[in-house]
Design a protein around this motif. Structure first.
Motif, PDB file in Angstrom:
ATOM      1  N   LEU A 184       0.747   4.073  -2.813  1.00  0.00           N
ATOM      2  CA  LEU A 184       0.554   5.514  -2.598  1.00  0.00           C
ATOM      3  C   LEU A 184       1.733   6.303  -3.156  1.00  0.00           C
TER       4      LEU A 184
ATOM      5  N   LEU B 134       2.861   4.849 -12.629  1.00  0.00           N
ATOM      6  CA  LEU B 134       1.760   4.014 -13.122  1.00  0.00           C
ATOM      7  C   LEU B 134       2.151   2.540 -13.082  1.00  0.00           C
TER       8      LEU B 134
ATOM      9  N   PHE C 163     -12.461   1.210  -0.862  1.00  0.00           N
ATOM     10  CA  PHE C 163     -11.625   0.600   0.169  1.00  0.00           C
ATOM     11  C   PHE C 163     -11.729   1.253   1.542  1.00  0.00           C
TER      12      PHE C 163
ATOM     13  N   THR D 242      -6.644   5.974 -17.454  1.00  0.00           N
ATOM     14  CA  THR D 242      -5.365   6.588 -17.068  1.00  0.00           C
ATOM     15  C   THR D 242      -4.217   5.950 -17.853  1.00  0.00           C
TER      16      THR D 242
ATOM     17  N   ALA E  86     -11.299   4.571  -5.660  1.00  0.00           N
ATOM     18  CA  ALA E  86     -10.483   3.737  -4.771  1.00  0.00           C
ATOM     19  C   ALA E  86     -10.903   3.987  -3.325  1.00  0.00           C
TER      20      ALA E  86
ATOM     21  N   LEU F 290       0.844  -1.207   0.000  1.00  0.00           N
ATOM     22  CA  LEU F 290       0.000   0.000   0.000  1.00  0.00           C
ATOM     23  C   LEU F 290       0.874   1.251   0.000  1.00  0.00           C
TER      24      LEU F 290
ATOM     25  N   LEU G 207      -4.906  -6.800  -4.216  1.00  0.00           N
ATOM     26  CA  LEU G 207      -6.221  -7.367  -4.479  1.00  0.00           C
ATOM     27  C   LEU G 207      -6.220  -8.870  -4.164  1.00  0.00           C
TER      28      LEU G 207
ATOM     29  N   ALA H  69     -10.056   7.743 -10.581  1.00  0.00           N
ATOM     30  CA  ALA H  69      -9.634   6.426 -10.076  1.00  0.00           C
ATOM     31  C   ALA H  69      -9.384   6.519  -8.573  1.00  0.00           C
ATOM     32  N   MET H  70      -8.777   7.624  -8.134  1.00  0.00           N
ATOM     33  CA  MET H  70      -8.519   7.804  -6.698  1.00  0.00           C
ATOM     34  C   MET H  70      -9.819   7.922  -5.919  1.00  0.00           C
TER      35      MET H  70
ATOM     36  N   GLY I  43      -1.248  -2.932  -7.202  1.00  0.00           N
ATOM     37  CA  GLY I  43      -2.706  -3.033  -7.082  1.00  0.00           C
ATOM     38  C   GLY I  43      -3.203  -4.466  -7.141  1.00  0.00           C
ATOM     39  N   PRO I  44      -2.909  -5.176  -8.240  1.00  0.00           N
ATOM     40  CA  PRO I  44      -3.372  -6.568  -8.319  1.00  0.00           C
ATOM     41  C   PRO I  44      -2.815  -7.451  -7.200  1.00  0.00           C
TER      42      PRO I  44
HETATM   43  C1  HEM Z   1      -4.182   4.784 -11.989  1.00  0.00           C
HETATM   44  C2  HEM Z   1      -3.998   3.745 -11.214  1.00  0.00           C
HETATM   45  C3  HEM Z   1      -4.399   3.684  -9.758  1.00  0.00           C
HETATM   46  C4  HEM Z   1      -4.627   4.708  -8.869  1.00  0.00           C
HETATM   47  C5  HEM Z   1      -4.551   6.214  -9.123  1.00  0.00           C
HETATM   48  C6  HEM Z   1      -4.956   4.089  -7.601  1.00  0.00           C
HETATM   49  C7  HEM Z   1      -5.239   4.788  -6.430  1.00  0.00           C
HETATM   50  C8  HEM Z   1      -5.463   4.212  -5.211  1.00  0.00           C
HETATM   51  C9  HEM Z   1      -5.630   4.914  -3.953  1.00  0.00           C
HETATM   52  C10 HEM Z   1      -5.609   6.435  -3.791  1.00  0.00           C
HETATM   53  C11 HEM Z   1      -5.831   4.004  -2.980  1.00  0.00           C
HETATM   54  C12 HEM Z   1      -6.056   4.257  -1.503  1.00  0.00           C
HETATM   55  C13 HEM Z   1      -7.525   4.122  -1.182  1.00  0.00           C
HETATM   56  C14 HEM Z   1      -7.779   3.921   0.279  1.00  0.00           C
HETATM   57  O1  HEM Z   1      -6.965   3.338   0.997  1.00  0.00           O
HETATM   58  O2  HEM Z   1      -8.867   4.327   0.722  1.00  0.00           O
HETATM   59  C15 HEM Z   1      -5.788   2.705  -3.607  1.00  0.00           C
HETATM   60  C16 HEM Z   1      -5.966   1.501  -2.940  1.00  0.00           C
HETATM   61  C17 HEM Z   1      -6.042   0.281  -3.558  1.00  0.00           C
HETATM   62  N1  HEM Z   1      -5.852   0.006  -4.900  1.00  0.00           N
HETATM   63 FE1  HEM Z   1      -5.374   1.354  -6.328  1.00  0.00          FE
HETATM   64  N2  HEM Z   1      -4.941   2.726  -7.754  1.00  0.00           N
HETATM   65  C18 HEM Z   1      -4.599   2.430  -9.059  1.00  0.00           C
HETATM   66  C19 HEM Z   1      -4.494   1.172  -9.626  1.00  0.00           C
HETATM   67  C20 HEM Z   1      -4.894  -0.002  -9.041  1.00  0.00           C
HETATM   68  C21 HEM Z   1      -5.021  -1.283  -9.686  1.00  0.00           C
HETATM   69  C22 HEM Z   1      -4.697  -1.549 -11.165  1.00  0.00           C
HETATM   70  C23 HEM Z   1      -5.475  -2.166  -8.755  1.00  0.00           C
HETATM   71  C24 HEM Z   1      -5.816  -3.635  -8.855  1.00  0.00           C
HETATM   72  C25 HEM Z   1      -6.151  -4.256  -9.946  1.00  0.00           C
HETATM   73  C26 HEM Z   1      -5.591  -1.460  -7.497  1.00  0.00           C
HETATM   74  C27 HEM Z   1      -5.990  -2.009  -6.297  1.00  0.00           C
HETATM   75  C28 HEM Z   1      -6.047  -1.351  -5.103  1.00  0.00           C
HETATM   76  C29 HEM Z   1      -6.351  -1.981  -3.828  1.00  0.00           C
HETATM   77  C30 HEM Z   1      -6.638  -3.478  -3.598  1.00  0.00           C
HETATM   78  C31 HEM Z   1      -6.327  -0.956  -2.855  1.00  0.00           C
HETATM   79  C32 HEM Z   1      -6.673  -1.096  -1.356  1.00  0.00           C
HETATM   80  C33 HEM Z   1      -5.453  -1.236  -0.515  1.00  0.00           C
HETATM   81  C34 HEM Z   1      -5.827  -1.272   0.953  1.00  0.00           C
HETATM   82  O3  HEM Z   1      -6.761  -0.607   1.373  1.00  0.00           O
HETATM   83  O4  HEM Z   1      -5.126  -1.982   1.647  1.00  0.00           O
HETATM   84  N3  HEM Z   1      -5.243  -0.138  -7.717  1.00  0.00           N
HETATM   85  N4  HEM Z   1      -5.572   2.847  -4.961  1.00  0.00           N
END
Ligand code: HEM
Length: 142
Positions: free
Chosen positions: A13, A59, A141, A94, A137, A9, A70, A133-134, A66-67
């Motif tokens: 970030l 990126l 989450f 994006t 997210a 994470l 997940l 996307a943010m 991310g994956p």
């Molecule tokens: C442009 C690409 C991406 C951006 C800007 C982005 C942004 C973010 C942000 C801001 C968070 C924090 C949200 C929070 O904790 O409330 C987050 C969490 C997360 N993102 Fe992404 N993300 C991106 C791509 C991806 C991809 C491709 C995946 C999976 C296929 C992914 C899976 C996750 C997961 C599972 C979390 C939760 C982590 C946790 O809470 O422990 N993200 N993302």
């Protein structure tokens, strides 16, 4: 496992920070590259390319971490609901925006002036998609 997912994470970030920071700087540099006469462009390309690399690396980190989160934390995307899929749609947009920017930048550097329009388009496409996307997210989450 908690330490591993915490590190993921943190990296996720950092990826957001690299994309946003690089993107804001790029929003000032790319228009200057486009407007500059050929001679002055040569001086701006190294900065443009540095920022493009920071954005692409950010990126890349997001698309790897991310994956993994997940899979390790949520057992896959099923059951996360509509907001997760909205996030994935904006992640795809994006990625398209960053790819378009890289492609158009390379074409402009080779002297294809038509690429300037696509380069100008790629910035807002990337920025708006990433911000949404943010948003999705956080909705997913939190
Ligand atoms: C442009 C690409 C991406 C951006 C800007 C982005 C942004 C973010 C942000 C801001 C968070 C924090 C949200 C929070 O904790 O409330 C987050 C969490 C997360 N993102 Fe992404 N993300 C991106 C791509 C991806 C991809 C491709 C995946 C999976 C296929 C992914 C899976 C996750 C997961 C599972 C979390 C939760 C982590 C946790 O809470 O422990 N993200 N993302």
């Amino acid at each position: 496992m908690a330490i591993l997912t915490d590190v993921l994470l943190w990296l996720h970030l950092l990826g957001v920070a690299m994309g946003v920071g690089g993107g804001i700087a790029m929003s000032r540099v790319a228009p200057k590259v486009i407007a500059a006469p050929a001679g002055e462009r040569a001086q701006l390309w190294p900065l443009e390319k540095f920022l493009a690399r920071v954005i692409a690396a950010g990126l890349g980190i997001l698309l790897i971490t991310g994956p993994l989160m997940l899979w390790l934390k949520f057992g896959g995307g099923a059951g996360l609901g509509w907001s997760f899929w909205a996030k994935m749609a904006f992640v795809a947009a994006t990625t398209l925006g960053v790819g378009l920017g890289q492609w158009a930048g390379a074409r402009l550097e080779r002297g294809n002036e038509n690429a300037a329009k696509l380069m100008s388009l790629s910035g807002p496409l990337t920025g708006i998609s990433a911000v949404l996307a943010m948003l999705f997210a956080v909705i997913t989450f939190n």
